[in-house]
Write a protein that holds these residues in place. Structure first.
Motif, PDB file in Angstrom:
ATOM      1  N   PHE A 134      10.835  55.018  38.708  1.00  0.00           N
ATOM      2  CA  PHE A 134      10.547  53.946  39.660  1.00  0.00           C
ATOM      3  C   PHE A 134      11.386  52.701  39.363  1.00  0.00           C
ATOM      4  CE2 PHE A 134       6.886  56.748  39.441  1.00  0.00           C
ATOM      5  CZ  PHE A 134       6.744  57.075  40.779  1.00  0.00           C
ATOM      6  N   ALA A 135      11.740  52.508  38.085  1.00  0.00           N
ATOM      7  CA  ALA A 135      12.639  51.402  37.751  1.00  0.00           C
ATOM      8  C   ALA A 135      14.011  51.646  38.369  1.00  0.00           C
ATOM      9  CB  ALA A 135      12.746  51.250  36.238  1.00  0.00           C
ATOM     10  N   GLY A 136      14.516  52.871  38.232  1.00  0.00           N
ATOM     11  CA  GLY A 136      15.797  53.214  38.843  1.00  0.00           C
ATOM     12  C   GLY A 136      15.738  53.127  40.352  1.00  0.00           C
ATOM     13  N   PHE A 137      14.623  53.555  40.920  1.00  0.00           N
ATOM     14  CA  PHE A 137      14.450  53.528  42.375  1.00  0.00           C
ATOM     15  C   PHE A 137      14.490  52.101  42.896  1.00  0.00           C
ATOM     16  CE2 PHE A 137      12.418  54.067  46.448  1.00  0.00           C
ATOM     17  CZ  PHE A 137      12.687  55.369  46.831  1.00  0.00           C
ATOM     18  N   LEU A 138      13.764  51.203  42.224  1.00  0.00           N
ATOM     19  CA  LEU A 138      13.713  49.812  42.670  1.00  0.00           C
ATOM     20  C   LEU A 138      15.080  49.144  42.533  1.00  0.00           C
ATOM     21  CD1 LEU A 138      11.973  47.478  43.708  1.00  0.00           C
ATOM     22  CD2 LEU A 138      11.428  46.924  41.334  1.00  0.00           C
ATOM     23  N   PHE A 139      15.773  49.419  41.441  1.00  0.00           N
ATOM     24  CA  PHE A 139      17.096  48.844  41.229  1.00  0.00           C
ATOM     25  C   PHE A 139      18.069  49.316  42.306  1.00  0.00           C
ATOM     26  CE2 PHE A 139      21.219  48.735  38.822  1.00  0.00           C
ATOM     27  CZ  PHE A 139      21.303  47.357  38.735  1.00  0.00           C
ATOM     28  N   ALA A 140      17.995  50.608  42.642  1.00  0.00           N
ATOM     29  CA  ALA A 140      18.905  51.153  43.655  1.00  0.00           C
ATOM     30  C   ALA A 140      18.634  50.587  45.033  1.00  0.00           C
ATOM     31  CB  ALA A 140      18.792  52.679  43.686  1.00  0.00           C
ATOM     32  N   SER A 141      17.383  50.224  45.308  1.00  0.00           N
ATOM     33  CA  SER A 141      17.068  49.668  46.628  1.00  0.00           C
ATOM     34  C   SER A 141      17.821  48.366  46.872  1.00  0.00           C
ATOM     35  CB  SER A 141      15.560  49.441  46.760  1.00  0.00           C
ATOM     36  OG  SER A 141      15.121  48.385  45.920  1.00  0.00           O
ATOM     37  N   ARG A 142      18.189  47.675  45.786  1.00  0.00           N
ATOM     38  CA  ARG A 142      18.978  46.448  45.908  1.00  0.00           C
ATOM     39  C   ARG A 142      20.477  46.725  45.870  1.00  0.00           C
ATOM     40  NH1 ARG A 142      15.874  41.814  45.042  1.00  0.00           N
ATOM     41  NH2 ARG A 142      13.723  42.318  45.572  1.00  0.00           N
ATOM     42  N   MET A 143      20.891  47.765  45.124  1.00  0.00           N
ATOM     43  CA  MET A 143      22.314  48.013  44.886  1.00  0.00           C
ATOM     44  C   MET A 143      22.985  48.868  45.966  1.00  0.00           C
ATOM     45  SD  MET A 143      23.358  46.582  42.037  1.00  0.00           S
ATOM     46  CE  MET A 143      24.797  47.591  41.630  1.00  0.00           C
ATOM     47  N   THR A 144      22.232  49.825  46.532  1.00  0.00           N
ATOM     48  CA  THR A 144      22.857  50.796  47.437  1.00  0.00           C
ATOM     49  C   THR A 144      23.525  50.165  48.656  1.00  0.00           C
ATOM     50  OG1 THR A 144      21.267  52.478  46.728  1.00  0.00           O
ATOM     51  CG2 THR A 144      22.454  52.889  48.773  1.00  0.00           C
ATOM     52  N   PRO A 145      22.910  49.171  49.329  1.00  0.00           N
ATOM     53  CA  PRO A 145      23.608  48.578  50.475  1.00  0.00           C
ATOM     54  C   PRO A 145      24.992  48.042  50.125  1.00  0.00           C
ATOM     55  CG  PRO A 145      21.308  47.922  50.484  1.00  0.00           C
ATOM     56  CD  PRO A 145      21.538  48.628  49.189  1.00  0.00           C
ATOM     57  N   ASP A 146      25.149  47.432  48.950  1.00  0.00           N
ATOM     58  CA  ASP A 146      26.466  46.943  48.535  1.00  0.00           C
ATOM     59  C   ASP A 146      27.429  48.100  48.314  1.00  0.00           C
ATOM     60  OD1 ASP A 146      25.690  44.287  48.595  1.00  0.00           O
ATOM     61  OD2 ASP A 146      25.009  44.294  46.514  1.00  0.00           O
ATOM     62  N   MET A 147      26.938  49.196  47.728  1.00  0.00           N
ATOM     63  CA  MET A 147      27.781  50.363  47.510  1.00  0.00           C
ATOM     64  C   MET A 147      28.253  50.935  48.843  1.00  0.00           C
ATOM     65  SD  MET A 147      25.398  52.076  44.528  1.00  0.00           S
ATOM     66  CE  MET A 147      26.194  53.671  44.634  1.00  0.00           C
ATOM     67  N   ILE A 148      27.357  50.998  49.814  1.00  0.00           N
ATOM     68  CA  ILE A 148      27.720  51.535  51.124  1.00  0.00           C
ATOM     69  C   ILE A 148      28.760  50.647  51.800  1.00  0.00           C
ATOM     70  CG2 ILE A 148      26.851  51.972  53.456  1.00  0.00           C
ATOM     71  CD1 ILE A 148      24.251  52.930  52.197  1.00  0.00           C
ATOM     72  N   ARG A 149      28.600  49.344  51.664  1.00  0.00           N
ATOM     73  CA  ARG A 149      29.578  48.436  52.278  1.00  0.00           C
ATOM     74  C   ARG A 149      30.964  48.607  51.667  1.00  0.00           C
ATOM     75  NH1 ARG A 149      25.115  44.798  53.040  1.00  0.00           N
ATOM     76  NH2 ARG A 149      25.189  44.129  50.872  1.00  0.00           N
ATOM     77  N   ARG A 150      31.007  48.933  50.379  1.00  0.00           N
ATOM     78  CA  ARG A 150      32.306  49.062  49.703  1.00  0.00           C
ATOM     79  C   ARG A 150      33.013  50.376  50.013  1.00  0.00           C
ATOM     80  NH1 ARG A 150      29.569  46.983  45.138  1.00  0.00           N
ATOM     81  NH2 ARG A 150      29.602  49.068  44.199  1.00  0.00           N
ATOM     82  N   VAL A 151      32.285  51.495  49.959  1.00  0.00           N
ATOM     83  CA  VAL A 151      32.960  52.795  50.071  1.00  0.00           C
ATOM     84  C   VAL A 151      32.468  53.658  51.219  1.00  0.00           C
ATOM     85  CG1 VAL A 151      33.463  52.811  47.603  1.00  0.00           C
ATOM     86  CG2 VAL A 151      31.381  53.912  48.432  1.00  0.00           C
ATOM     87  N   GLY A 152      31.410  53.268  51.897  1.00  0.00           N
ATOM     88  CA  GLY A 152      30.944  54.026  53.042  1.00  0.00           C
ATOM     89  C   GLY A 152      29.791  54.969  52.730  1.00  0.00           C
ATOM     90  N   HIS A 153      29.084  55.366  53.803  1.00  0.00           N
ATOM     91  CA  HIS A 153      27.905  56.207  53.670  1.00  0.00           C
ATOM     92  C   HIS A 153      28.206  57.565  53.048  1.00  0.00           C
ATOM     93  CE1 HIS A 153      26.428  53.271  56.570  1.00  0.00           C
ATOM     94  NE2 HIS A 153      25.202  53.722  56.379  1.00  0.00           N
ATOM     95  N   VAL A 154      29.246  58.228  53.531  1.00  0.00           N
ATOM     96  CA  VAL A 154      29.508  59.604  53.109  1.00  0.00           C
ATOM     97  C   VAL A 154      29.814  59.677  51.622  1.00  0.00           C
ATOM     98  CG1 VAL A 154      31.064  61.568  53.381  1.00  0.00           C
ATOM     99  CG2 VAL A 154      30.284  60.297  55.399  1.00  0.00           C
ATOM    100  N   ARG A 155      30.649  58.778  51.127  1.00  0.00           N
ATOM    101  CA  ARG A 155      31.006  58.816  49.711  1.00  0.00           C
ATOM    102  C   ARG A 155      29.807  58.508  48.825  1.00  0.00           C
ATOM    103  NH1 ARG A 155      36.873  55.641  49.566  1.00  0.00           N
ATOM    104  NH2 ARG A 155      38.063  57.224  50.709  1.00  0.00           N
ATOM    105  N   VAL A 156      28.997  57.536  49.214  1.00  0.00           N
ATOM    106  CA  VAL A 156      27.803  57.213  48.426  1.00  0.00           C
ATOM    107  C   VAL A 156      26.855  58.400  48.407  1.00  0.00           C
ATOM    108  CG1 VAL A 156      25.727  55.781  48.373  1.00  0.00           C
ATOM    109  CG2 VAL A 156      27.952  54.731  48.785  1.00  0.00           C
ATOM    110  N   PHE A 157      26.638  59.000  49.556  1.00  0.00           N
ATOM    111  CA  PHE A 157      25.728  60.135  49.666  1.00  0.00           C
ATOM    112  C   PHE A 157      26.188  61.297  48.797  1.00  0.00           C
ATOM    113  CE2 PHE A 157      23.815  63.785  51.897  1.00  0.00           C
ATOM    114  CZ  PHE A 157      22.501  63.338  52.013  1.00  0.00           C
ATOM    115  N   ALA A 158      27.453  61.646  48.891  1.00  0.00           N
ATOM    116  CA  ALA A 158      27.986  62.783  48.132  1.00  0.00           C
ATOM    117  C   ALA A 158      28.001  62.495  46.628  1.00  0.00           C
ATOM    118  CB  ALA A 158      29.388  63.122  48.626  1.00  0.00           C
ATOM    119  N   ALA A 159      28.402  61.291  46.251  1.00  0.00           N
ATOM    120  CA  ALA A 159      28.504  60.965  44.828  1.00  0.00           C
ATOM    121  C   ALA A 159      27.139  60.959  44.156  1.00  0.00           C
ATOM    122  CB  ALA A 159      29.185  59.610  44.653  1.00  0.00           C
TER     123      ALA A 159
END
Length: 417
Positions: free
Chosen positions: A51-76
């Motif tokens: 749940f710690a990882g889950f909460l942290f990712a809820s803040r980080m993932t949008p920035d990751m998607i903006r940088r490299v896109g949905h498909v790359r984030v999803f696959a990685a």
């Protein structure tokens, strides 16, 4: 509902497989950890890390998607999940498992955010409510199916870790081959927590307590069942009962929430779930009692999440709903992190009954606080309340956003009418 499934079947199928993989790994670790000699407190740290990882990712993932896109984030992130799942049986150490669970929580949240952004992009004003319902059914069904896989014979001790790894890998195929990338989305700045508490004290306190209850179900139920000596078949039934109850009781409680003072319904649901936990404390030696209690606890606590959000929305301006949802998600996440840690300490100190002890204390405290809040201000009229949207305590910011959009659109339609 058929039209929604027709347009998003690949996404729903992929999410179903992902939930089977996620549901199996959580229960499997809860069973294997005690078998490897991990204490209740060590297992609580392992489970809390997710749940710690889950909460942290809820803040980080949008920035990751903006940088490299949905498909790359999803696959990685998906590839990383598959790899970490295979490392658990090789690294039989509580610290390694805690780190692995944190990574799993981070990756699954990121995968959910990405997939759910596709779902949100494909939903229309007319289908958003149905899409939320179908998505919730897929999530619950996946976790329930996962418990049945727990009884697959595994003499090597490795096969059951391979199965979720394979399922997660396969889940990407229908999604990546059928959806198109969506524009990166902007996240909403969370409402100040003090302001959020001023708007809805019951919503904030209730969601914090509920975070601990849900994380207990998802993280520590299998640990409890193992420590009281249930067989693998009984463990799978016991854990599945929480989610069968949630699936069965979500819509009746949702129907009632639009027709009565939601605080009464929150109080009654919390009392029912808390009473079931107390019965388990008294008669936990009987497996049918444990199963029935799990059904009632899951059937009341999971819908309570949607109830508390809908109740909070009743006191918010439409323009504030999005920012409030981010704050509510954070509060619930903090409760989810603390839940397994407290249960682990209680089980270490008082034995397995500490599992149901914390659940009972949390739900009954929520019921008492709801009763107290009813003495502090009047409820809005039934005509002025917002729409109930079925979502789960494991929701990401995207699902919260979809639910809030549904509530806003419903409110605007009612005003126009």
């Amino acid at each position: 509902m058929f039209d929604v499934l027709k347009n998003s079947w690949a996404l729903m199928l992929g999410m179903l497989l992902l939930m089977v993989g996620n549901g199996l790994q959580g229960t499997l670790l809860g069973v294997r950890g005690p078998a490897e000699g991990f204490s209740s407190l060590e297992m609580s740290v392992v489970m809390s890390a997710y749940f710690a990882g889950f909460l942290f990712a809820s803040r980080m993932t949008p920035d990751m998607i903006r940088r490299v896109g949905h498909v790359r984030v999803f696959a990685a992130l998906g590839s990383l999940v598959s790899a970490v799942l295979l490392l658990f049986p090789a690294l039989k150490d509580p610290i390694a498992w805690s780190l692995g669970r944190a990574v799993i929580g981070f990756c699954f949240c990121g995968v959910y955010v990405t997939a759910e952004s596709w779902l949100n992009n494909s939903a229309t004003n007319e289908t958003r409510g149905k899409a939320l319902s179908l998505y919730m059914i897929m999530q619950m069904s996946g976790i329930i199916i996962a418990q049945g896989l727990l009884v697959v014979p595994d003499s090597s001790g490795f096969l059951l870790f391979v199965i979720p790894s394979i399922l997660v890998s396969i889940a990407f195929a229908p999604i990546l081959l059928s959806v198109s990338p969506t524009p990166a989305f902007d996240t909403t700045k969370p409402m100040n927590l003090r302001e959020l508490y001023r708007v809805s004290p019951l919503g904030c306190v209730g969601l914090f307590l509920l975070g601990g209850v849900f994380s207990a179900q998802f993280g520590m139920a299998a640990v409890y069942a193992t420590e009281v000596g249930l067989s693998l078949g009984q463990i799978s039934i016991f854990v599945a009962a929480f989610y069968v109850g949630a699936l069965v009781m979500q819509y009746p409680l949702g129907w009632m929430s639009d027709r009565m003072d939601r605080r009464w319904l929150i109080m009654m649901a919390a009392v029912l779930g808390g009473a079931a936990a107390v019965v388990s404390l008294l008669f936990g030696a009987y497996f049918p009692v444990l199963t029935a209690a799990a059904f009632l606890i899951g059937g009341t606590s999971n819908p309570l999440y949607s109830l508390l959000i809908a109740y909070t929305n009743d006191f918010l301006e439409v323009d504030d709903m999005a920012s409030a949802s981010a704050g509510l998600l954070f509060i619930n996440g903090m409760g989810a992190i603390s839940g397994p840690l407290l249960i682990g300490w209680l089980m270490q100190t008082f034995g397995p009954p500490g599992f149901f002890g914390l659940i009972a204390a949390s739900l009954l405290t929520m019921a008492l606080y709801a009763a107290y809040r009813m003495t502090q201000r009047s409820a809005p009229s039934i005509e002025d309340t917002g729409a109930y949207a079925p979502i789960l305590p494991s929701s990401t910011p995207v699902v919260m956003e979809v639910a809030q959009e549904y509530a806003i659109e419903t409110a605007e339609e009612e005003e126009a009418a």
